[in-house]
Design an enzyme around this catalytic site. Structure first.
Site, PDB file in Angstrom:
ATOM      1  N   HIS A 119     -20.508  11.438  -4.917  1.00  0.00           N
ATOM      2  CA  HIS A 119     -18.946  11.384  -5.195  1.00  0.00           C
ATOM      3  C   HIS A 119     -18.439  10.384  -4.256  1.00  0.00           C
ATOM      4  O   HIS A 119     -18.304  10.524  -2.857  1.00  0.00           O
ATOM      5  CB  HIS A 119     -18.452  12.791  -4.867  1.00  0.00           C
ATOM      6  CG  HIS A 119     -16.939  12.869  -5.245  1.00  0.00           C
ATOM      7  ND1 HIS A 119     -16.454  12.490  -6.344  1.00  0.00           N
ATOM      8  CD2 HIS A 119     -15.896  13.034  -4.516  1.00  0.00           C
ATOM      9  CE1 HIS A 119     -14.965  12.797  -6.323  1.00  0.00           C
ATOM     10  NE2 HIS A 119     -14.646  13.098  -5.061  1.00  0.00           N
ATOM     11  N   GLY A 171     -15.457  11.064   0.883  1.00  0.00           N
ATOM     12  CA  GLY A 171     -14.297  11.735   1.266  1.00  0.00           C
ATOM     13  C   GLY A 171     -13.646  12.751   0.012  1.00  0.00           C
ATOM     14  O   GLY A 171     -14.176  12.680  -1.040  1.00  0.00           O
ATOM     15  N   ASP A 172     -12.970  13.864   0.640  1.00  0.00           N
ATOM     16  CA  ASP A 172     -12.531  14.811  -0.291  1.00  0.00           C
ATOM     17  C   ASP A 172     -11.827  14.156  -1.641  1.00  0.00           C
ATOM     18  O   ASP A 172     -10.992  13.353  -1.558  1.00  0.00           O
ATOM     19  CB  ASP A 172     -11.742  15.976   0.452  1.00  0.00           C
ATOM     20  CG  ASP A 172     -12.764  16.833   1.395  1.00  0.00           C
ATOM     21  OD1 ASP A 172     -13.907  16.616   1.260  1.00  0.00           O
ATOM     22  OD2 ASP A 172     -12.102  17.179   2.314  1.00  0.00           O
ATOM     23  N   SER A 173     -11.612  14.936  -2.551  1.00  0.00           N
ATOM     24  CA  SER A 173     -10.641  14.437  -3.639  1.00  0.00           C
ATOM     25  C   SER A 173      -9.341  14.579  -3.361  1.00  0.00           C
ATOM     26  O   SER A 173      -8.790  15.228  -2.566  1.00  0.00           O
ATOM     27  CB  SER A 173     -11.114  15.575  -4.721  1.00  0.00           C
ATOM     28  OG  SER A 173     -12.236  15.538  -5.488  1.00  0.00           O
ATOM     29  N   GLY A 174      -8.725  13.465  -3.660  1.00  0.00           N
ATOM     30  CA  GLY A 174      -7.121  13.415  -3.317  1.00  0.00           C
ATOM     31  C   GLY A 174      -7.075  12.543  -2.174  1.00  0.00           C
ATOM     32  O   GLY A 174      -5.712  12.261  -1.582  1.00  0.00           O
ATOM     33  N   VAL A 175      -7.929  12.231  -1.396  1.00  0.00           N
ATOM     34  CA  VAL A 175      -7.888  11.640  -0.101  1.00  0.00           C
ATOM     35  C   VAL A 175      -7.228  10.041  -0.130  1.00  0.00           C
ATOM     36  O   VAL A 175      -6.805   9.496   0.677  1.00  0.00           O
ATOM     37  CB  VAL A 175      -9.252  11.624   0.739  1.00  0.00           C
ATOM     38  CG1 VAL A 175     -10.094  10.689   0.278  1.00  0.00           C
ATOM     39  CG2 VAL A 175      -8.806  11.600   2.458  1.00  0.00           C
ATOM     40  N   GLY A 176      -7.590   9.497  -1.302  1.00  0.00           N
ATOM     41  CA  GLY A 176      -7.094   8.104  -1.605  1.00  0.00           C
ATOM     42  C   GLY A 176      -8.338   7.045  -1.756  1.00  0.00           C
ATOM     43  O   GLY A 176      -7.901   5.946  -1.850  1.00  0.00           O
ATOM     44  N   LYS A 177      -9.568   7.479  -2.082  1.00  0.00           N
ATOM     45  CA  LYS A 177     -10.515   6.691  -2.301  1.00  0.00           C
ATOM     46  C   LYS A 177     -10.196   5.545  -3.319  1.00  0.00           C
ATOM     47  O   LYS A 177     -10.333   4.557  -3.328  1.00  0.00           O
ATOM     48  CB  LYS A 177     -11.859   7.299  -2.605  1.00  0.00           C
ATOM     49  CG  LYS A 177     -12.125   8.347  -1.598  1.00  0.00           C
ATOM     50  CD  LYS A 177     -13.585   9.098  -1.858  1.00  0.00           C
ATOM     51  CE  LYS A 177     -13.399   9.934  -3.168  1.00  0.00           C
ATOM     52  NZ  LYS A 177     -12.708  11.050  -2.815  1.00  0.00           N
ATOM     53  N   SER A 178      -9.921   6.030  -4.642  1.00  0.00           N
ATOM     54  CA  SER A 178      -9.699   5.037  -5.634  1.00  0.00           C
ATOM     55  C   SER A 178      -8.586   4.262  -5.584  1.00  0.00           C
ATOM     56  O   SER A 178      -8.655   2.913  -5.848  1.00  0.00           O
ATOM     57  CB  SER A 178      -9.487   5.871  -7.040  1.00  0.00           C
ATOM     58  OG  SER A 178     -10.540   6.767  -7.346  1.00  0.00           O
ATOM     59  N   ASP A 208     -15.714   7.285  -8.646  1.00  0.00           N
ATOM     60  CA  ASP A 208     -15.878   8.791  -8.681  1.00  0.00           C
ATOM     61  C   ASP A 208     -17.152   9.136  -8.756  1.00  0.00           C
ATOM     62  O   ASP A 208     -17.389  10.081  -7.826  1.00  0.00           O
ATOM     63  CB  ASP A 208     -15.278   9.119 -10.033  1.00  0.00           C
ATOM     64  CG  ASP A 208     -15.167  10.523 -10.247  1.00  0.00           C
ATOM     65  OD1 ASP A 208     -14.618  11.188  -9.291  1.00  0.00           O
ATOM     66  OD2 ASP A 208     -15.679  10.983 -11.171  1.00  0.00           O
ATOM     67  N   GLU A 263     -10.061   5.581 -11.942  1.00  0.00           N
ATOM     68  CA  GLU A 263      -9.211   6.421 -12.222  1.00  0.00           C
ATOM     69  C   GLU A 263      -8.274   6.485 -11.193  1.00  0.00           C
ATOM     70  O   GLU A 263      -8.522   6.736  -9.972  1.00  0.00           O
ATOM     71  CB  GLU A 263      -9.777   7.744 -12.301  1.00  0.00           C
ATOM     72  CG  GLU A 263      -8.908   9.003 -12.732  1.00  0.00           C
ATOM     73  CD  GLU A 263      -9.463  10.340 -12.663  1.00  0.00           C
ATOM     74  OE1 GLU A 263      -8.748  11.167 -12.892  1.00  0.00           O
ATOM     75  OE2 GLU A 263     -10.558  10.530 -12.112  1.00  0.00           O
ATOM     76  N   ARG A 322     -12.891   6.382  19.018  1.00  0.00           N
ATOM     77  CA  ARG A 322     -11.905   5.143  19.410  1.00  0.00           C
ATOM     78  C   ARG A 322     -12.587   4.027  19.739  1.00  0.00           C
ATOM     79  O   ARG A 322     -11.805   2.834  19.921  1.00  0.00           O
ATOM     80  CB  ARG A 322     -10.990   5.750  20.148  1.00  0.00           C
ATOM     81  CG  ARG A 322     -10.238   6.998  19.699  1.00  0.00           C
ATOM     82  CD  ARG A 322      -9.114   7.385  20.538  1.00  0.00           C
ATOM     83  NE  ARG A 322      -8.068   6.417  20.852  1.00  0.00           N
ATOM     84  CZ  ARG A 322      -6.939   6.487  21.698  1.00  0.00           C
ATOM     85  NH1 ARG A 322      -6.691   7.696  22.411  1.00  0.00           N
ATOM     86  NH2 ARG A 322      -6.002   5.587  21.817  1.00  0.00           N
TER      87      ARG A 322
END
Length: 315
Positions: A140, A155-162, A179, A204, A245
């Protein structure tokens, strides 16, 4: 899950010519990337004949077969042309023995050819088949070509990958998959990622839906596949989470037998993730070329500490 390949796929992707059996190409499956050079079989030794492999005949094999009589050649080629044999390939533009054509027609084995040398076509077929028949693992994430480096964004769904991938495409980089990324091991050190056929060139975006990147941005905005050189994991920022860092906390993620460097980037309102990932890719390339900014900083810091210590000792 491994892929599947027919002789028709092999012909199309390695630029082979079809001499005989064009109607059989879609029906013949190839199950192994190993290619056979059937020298021993031509002498009549069939104890370990790999009939399930594509059979490649070059100058040596065809020259040897010319020393046989017509009946001997026909008998040998009939034994070599098994129902499970995908195809015969004749290299270097050599003429096809009539007995091989007859045996192929009798047993449903296509006869293919090329003007390429045996070494070149062997390499081309092996590389293609290894890629297509390799075991695959679905991940994913989003795969983008950034400055020639394959960067897998997870990263988790909704984190802003797309959304980040869309910004990267606008900045001139190329999308491979969104996706779902199908990953396979090409060799001991190389991991390759590609999009499932149904998701090719698609992205998407929440609130917009599915967009076709190639139609919107042109053919230069997409790629079919790429090596995976770096993994960038996006994480929502939290005060109690410690992030690297200085860049000296090396991490790797393992797929099959290949370990890929991974960095974690905190996601926070106002951060331009596309530029940050671009910088991460350029920094990774610089490190692979021998320049380590963290090491330079450490060396300069140690020199400063040493200089200050000398000054303090003279006071």
């Amino acid at each position: 899950m491994a892929g599947s390949v027919t002789v028709a796929d092999l012909v199309k992707n390695t630029r082979l010519d079809v001499y005989h059996g064009a109607d059989l190409l879609e029906k013949k499956d190839i199950t192994t990337s190993d290619i056979s050079r059937p020298g021993l079989a031509l002498t009549g030794y069939f104890n370990y004949y790999p009939r399930e492999r594509v059979q490649l005949l070059g100058k040596t094999e065809t020259a040897y077969s010319k020393n046989m009589s017509h009946d001997e050649r026909l008998m040998i080629f009939r034994k070599m042309c098994q129902l499970t044999t995908p195809a015969f390939v004749i290299s270097t533009g050599l003429p096809v023995p009539e007995e091989l054509v007859q045996a192929g027609e009798e047993n449903g084995v296509p006869i293919l050819g090329t003007k390429m040398t045996s070494s070149r076509i062997l390499s081309n077929m092996t590389n293609y088949l290894e890629g297509k028949l390799a075991e695959r693992q679905s991940v994913h994430g989003v795969l983008v070509d950034i400055y020639g480096l394959g960067v897998l964004i997870t990263g988790d769904s909704g984190v802003g990958k797309s959304e980040t991938a869309l910004e990267l495409v606008k900045r001139g980089h190329r999308l491979i998959a969104d996706d779902r990324v199908d990953v396979y091991q090409q060799d001991e050190q190389t991991l390759v990622g590609e999009a499932p056929a149904i998701l090719n060139h698609l992205l998407e975006i929440r609130g917009i839906g599915i967009i076709d990147v190639m139609n919107l941005f042109g053919a230069g905005a997409v790629r079919q596949d790429t090596d995976i050189d770096l993994i960038v994991h996006l994480e929502n920022w939290t005060p109690d989470k410690q992030f690297d860092r200085l860049g000296n906390g090396e991490q790797n993620r393992k797929f099959f037998d290949v370990e890929v460097p991974e960095i974690s980037i905190p996601v926070k309102t106002g951060r331009n993730l596309a530029i940050i990932i671009e910088a991460a890719a350029m920094n990774f390339r610089a490190e692979s070329m021998g320049y380590d900014a963290t090491k330079v900083f450490d060396d300069n810091l140690n020199k400063l500490i040493k200089t200050n210590s000398v000054h303090d000792s003279h006071k």
